[in-house]
Write an enzyme that holds these catalytic residues in place. Sequence first.
Site, PDB file in Angstrom:
ATOM      1  N   HIS A 178       1.903  -9.418   6.938  1.00  0.00           N
ATOM      2  CA  HIS A 178       1.049  -9.211   6.286  1.00  0.00           C
ATOM      3  C   HIS A 178       1.188  -7.721   5.762  1.00  0.00           C
ATOM      4  CE1 HIS A 178      -2.682  -8.853   4.551  1.00  0.00           C
ATOM      5  NE2 HIS A 178      -3.666  -9.489   5.182  1.00  0.00           N
ATOM      6  N   HIS A 181      -3.220  -5.560   1.064  1.00  0.00           N
ATOM      7  CA  HIS A 181      -4.855  -5.244   1.458  1.00  0.00           C
ATOM      8  C   HIS A 181      -5.001  -3.926   2.084  1.00  0.00           C
ATOM      9  CE1 HIS A 181      -5.348  -9.796   1.034  1.00  0.00           C
ATOM     10  NE2 HIS A 181      -4.929  -9.080  -0.121  1.00  0.00           N
ATOM     11  N   TYR A 183      -3.349  -2.825   4.590  1.00  0.00           N
ATOM     12  CA  TYR A 183      -2.972  -2.662   5.824  1.00  0.00           C
ATOM     13  C   TYR A 183      -1.741  -1.736   6.118  1.00  0.00           C
ATOM     14  CZ  TYR A 183      -6.639  -6.186   6.326  1.00  0.00           C
ATOM     15  OH  TYR A 183      -7.983  -6.515   6.120  1.00  0.00           O
TER      16      TYR A 183
END
Length: 372
Positions: A178, A181, A183
């Site tokens: 990931h 977003h 992060y």
Amino acid sequence: MTDIFSAINLGASQLQNRIVMAPMTRSRTDQPGDVPNEMMARYYAQRASAGLIITEGAPVSAVARGYSLTPGIYTQAHIDGWRKVTDAVHAKGGKIFIQLWHVGRRSHSIIAGEQPVAASAIKEPDQVYGPLPEGGFGMIETEAPRAMTLADIAQTQADFVQAARNAMKAGFDGVELHAAHGYLFDTFMRSSSNVRQDRYGGSQDNRMRFLLETLQAVVDEIGADKVAVRVSPHVKEGSSQIDTEIADLIVNALDKMLPMQLAYVHFSENIGTYVPVPDSFRQRVRQVYPNKIMVAGKLTNASAQALLDAGYVDLVAFGTPSVTNPDLVARFQHGWPLTEFDADARLSLYGGGEQGYTDYPTYVPDAHCVTA
């Protein structure tokens, strides 16, 4: 023309269609320990008709956590719990990747157990799902992060490699890092959140270095056809304006990812505060990156097919429609109506029990809906 129902190979994994269940945080683990359970196994197995399931984000370490009750992938209990999920999905003929997650600054020490870490010590107004002072869980303000040291970066890379190793032990078909977003990896790539003066800050090459090194380390550990990555260059993060350079950085990073031969690159679009993705960007991506591309972001059956027809993507991912329609593939195939994602459904996203999780019905034509 390729349609969304046609089969496709991801390395050794043959997908029965190109419809993907997108990753969505659901916070349903057993406590203590954030352990995946039988309820989660039922939830994912109900949706195994998708060509591929990508799980909710699984933190790769304790400090990687930013949302309470999310399932980890860094203890033996996590491995054993996830094995229930993968076995259930495989028994239904499905394929499943786990999303490996480090939230970076989007956390609080009450969740992570220590001060959150980030590319730089920059706090943004933000809220995450965590324990409330009065008891229970709800949205809490994040805590100011500290800048990662080089030792922190090396440890985090080792955590991702170990998490990928654990995922293989748990029976997953692959892993998705990931890097979207806001992060951890995303904050390294954006100039507004990365003011480092070392080899992980400054130039585009330096800001993408952390992600590329970690991807390569995971590829070396479990094989390229089992590794993917998610990015979101057209989604705004933090209080600054849309980063005008991030789209160029991602295209340049794709060029460096190409020799890795990843399973796919996953673009998250059209959520939160965003700018529409122009066709010119999709064309640039295709010129640089001929390997498999996935897109998620408020797609419909028709808009997903249009992206395939244009040759911009190979796989199409659906988030909330997969939550409320466990039989989404069949509904698309037959033109059956979808169960819409409404305000009541939103309330059950983070935490709870079977309601709003495993109790969504499948569609039966000319009859009442029955529970999956």
